[in-house]
Scaffold this motif. Structure first.
Motif, short mmCIF file in Angstrom:
data_model
loop_
_atom_site.label_atom_id
_atom_site.label_comp_id
_atom_site.label_asym_id
_atom_site.label_seq_id
_atom_site.Cartn_x
_atom_site.Cartn_y
_atom_site.Cartn_z
N ASP A 1 -17.76 -13.41 -2.86
CA ASP A 1 -16.34 -13.51 -3.17
C ASP A 1 -15.84 -14.77 -2.46
OD1 ASP A 1 -13.58 -13.32 -3.10
OD2 ASP A 1 -13.53 -11.46 -1.94
N THR A 2 -15.75 -15.88 -3.19
CA THR A 2 -15.42 -17.15 -2.52
C THR A 2 -13.95 -17.18 -2.08
OG1 THR A 2 -14.86 -18.39 -4.55
CG2 THR A 2 -17.19 -18.37 -3.85
N GLY A 3 -13.09 -16.37 -2.72
CA GLY A 3 -11.70 -16.29 -2.27
C GLY A 3 -11.61 -15.83 -0.82
N ALA A 4 -12.57 -14.98 -0.41
CA ALA A 4 -12.56 -14.47 0.97
C ALA A 4 -12.75 -15.61 1.97
CB ALA A 4 -13.65 -13.41 1.15
N LEU A 5 -13.50 -16.64 1.57
CA LEU A 5 -13.69 -17.78 2.48
C LEU A 5 -12.35 -18.47 2.73
CD1 LEU A 5 -16.88 -19.36 0.77
CD2 LEU A 5 -16.82 -17.75 2.69
N LEU B 1 -14.96 -13.30 8.28
CA LEU B 1 -14.99 -12.70 6.95
C LEU B 1 -14.94 -11.17 7.00
CD1 LEU B 1 -17.71 -15.03 5.43
CD2 LEU B 1 -15.26 -15.08 4.98
N ALA B 2 -15.08 -10.63 8.21
CA ALA B 2 -15.08 -9.17 8.36
C ALA B 2 -13.69 -8.64 8.72
CB ALA B 2 -16.10 -8.77 9.42
N ARG B 3 -12.69 -9.52 8.86
CA ARG B 3 -11.34 -9.07 9.22
C ARG B 3 -10.79 -8.12 8.16
NH1 ARG B 3 -7.90 -13.83 11.88
NH2 ARG B 3 -6.25 -12.43 11.21
N ARG C 1 -1.54 -4.78 -11.61
CA ARG C 1 -2.79 -4.34 -10.97
C ARG C 1 -2.75 -4.59 -9.46
NH1 ARG C 1 -6.84 -7.30 -15.14
NH2 ARG C 1 -6.59 -5.90 -16.90
N ARG C 2 -2.26 -5.77 -9.08
CA ARG C 2 -2.20 -6.08 -7.65
C ARG C 2 -1.22 -5.16 -6.94
NH1 ARG C 2 -4.47 -10.33 -5.01
NH2 ARG C 2 -6.22 -9.58 -6.23
N TRP C 3 -0.09 -4.86 -7.62
CA TRP C 3 0.93 -3.95 -7.05
C TRP C 3 0.34 -2.57 -6.81
CZ3 TRP C 3 3.24 0.32 -9.58
CH2 TRP C 3 4.29 0.90 -8.86
N LEU C 4 -0.52 -2.10 -7.73
CA LEU C 4 -1.16 -0.79 -7.52
C LEU C 4 -2.00 -0.80 -6.24
CD1 LEU C 4 -2.35 0.11 -11.16
CD2 LEU C 4 -0.47 1.15 -9.89
N GLU C 5 -2.54 -1.97 -5.88
CA GLU C 5 -3.35 -2.09 -4.66
C GLU C 5 -2.49 -2.18 -3.41
OE1 GLU C 5 -6.81 -4.99 -6.43
OE2 GLU C 5 -5.91 -5.54 -4.53
N VAL C 6 -1.46 -3.03 -3.48
CA VAL C 6 -0.74 -3.37 -2.25
C VAL C 6 0.61 -2.67 -2.11
CG1 VAL C 6 -1.84 -5.63 -2.04
CG2 VAL C 6 0.34 -5.46 -3.24
N LEU D 1 -7.71 -9.47 5.16
CA LEU D 1 -7.94 -10.56 4.19
C LEU D 1 -7.36 -10.27 2.81
CD1 LEU D 1 -11.58 -11.80 4.96
CD2 LEU D 1 -9.40 -12.60 5.90
N ARG D 2 -7.13 -9.01 2.49
CA ARG D 2 -6.69 -8.66 1.12
C ARG D 2 -5.18 -8.61 0.97
NH1 ARG D 2 -9.70 -10.42 -2.06
NH2 ARG D 2 -8.40 -9.38 -3.59
N THR D 3 -4.41 -8.92 2.02
CA THR D 3 -2.95 -8.82 1.93
C THR D 3 -2.38 -9.95 1.07
OG1 THR D 3 -2.59 -10.18 3.88
CG2 THR D 3 -2.84 -7.81 4.25
N LEU D 4 -1.13 -9.76 0.59
CA LEU D 4 -0.46 -10.82 -0.18
C LEU D 4 -0.33 -12.08 0.67
CD1 LEU D 4 2.56 -9.04 -1.94
CD2 LEU D 4 0.40 -9.73 -2.96
N GLU D 5 -0.02 -11.88 1.97
CA GLU D 5 0.17 -13.04 2.86
C GLU D 5 -1.13 -13.84 2.98
OE1 GLU D 5 1.03 -9.86 3.63
OE2 GLU D 5 3.17 -10.17 3.27
N ALA D 6 -2.24 -13.13 3.08
CA ALA D 6 -3.54 -13.82 3.19
C ALA D 6 -3.83 -14.59 1.90
CB ALA D 6 -4.65 -12.82 3.48
N GLY D 7 -3.45 -14.01 0.74
CA GLY D 7 -3.64 -14.69 -0.53
C GLY D 7 -2.83 -15.98 -0.61
#
Ligand code: DC
Length: 194
Positions: free
Chosen positions: A32-36, A59-61, A131-136, A64-70
């Motif tokens: 998942d290159t976005g994680a980098l 990469l283990a934090r 879809r993202r809203w269902l996650e976050v 990483l999946r929050t809107l702010e991280a995006g």
């Protein structure tokens, strides 16, 4: 055997789910290159230094999946030196023995133009935001605004902008279930493997 599947597309198009399913099906490694970029974005300090010194624990934090991280990822991703620092790792991963699936924005165009299969996975901004809203959770209108903002930044940057490679297959998942999208991707990849 090297065999690379490049899966690019905008935020929340379903690349991650699709990539994991395809990698599991064929027994390929998945990156998942976005994680980098997310890890560089949330690390703080000088982003170029953060990219050059990126370590497995970054990469283990779990944030990483929050809107702010995006958003932070999308901002550091416009910096050419950051992209350069992450390039070799991604290229080596793409050509590792046993096959690899990489998902991101520039895999088919910049990281691995020789990929055997290139998919450009997309969906309407409204479907992606839902879809993202269902996650976050939170305010769906705000999630849609963030999706649009990230699209604009990712598509309009000078270095490695988000766009389909000339030979990419476009997979619009707006009206597809995950199972249908995965089935289409598997059919395409199986055909390319011969
Ligand atoms: O796929 P994602 O939402 O985790 O990506 C987060 C951000 O990272 C995205 O908005 C732009 C950047 N990115 C990039 O520029 N190139 C990639 N190959 C992957 C992500």
């Amino acid at each position: 055997m090297t065999f690379t599947v490049a899966i690019d597309g905008p935020a929340a198009a379903g690349k991650g789910t699709l990539s994991r399913a395809v990698a599991a099906h064929f027994g390929f490694a998945h990156l998942d290159t976005g994680a980098l970029y997310r890890a560089v974005g949330v690390k703080g300090g000088d982003p170029v230094e953060a990219a050059r010194s990126l370590a497995p624990e970054d990469l283990a934090r779990d944030d990483l999946r929050t809107l702010e991280a995006g958003q932070a990822a999308s901002r550091v991703a416009v910096i050419p030196e950051v992209r350069q620092a992450l390039l070799e790792f991604q290229r080596a991963f793409a050509r590792r023995a046993g096959g690899a699936v990489l998902d991101g924005r520039d895999i088919g165009t910049v990281i691995c133009p020789e990929a055997e299969v290139k998919l450009f996975v997309t969906a309407s901004p409204e479907v992606r935001a839902h879809r993202r809203w269902l996650e976050v959770g939170g305010d769906e209108g705000k999630v849609l605004a963030e999706v649009r903002e990230r699209d604009a930044r990712d598509m309009n940057r000078a270095d490695a902008p988000l766009k389909p490679a000339a030979d990419a297959v476009i997979l619009d998942t707006s009206a597809l279930s995950i199972e249908e999208a995965v089935a289409r991707a598997i059919t395409l990849i199986a055909a390319a493997r011969g």
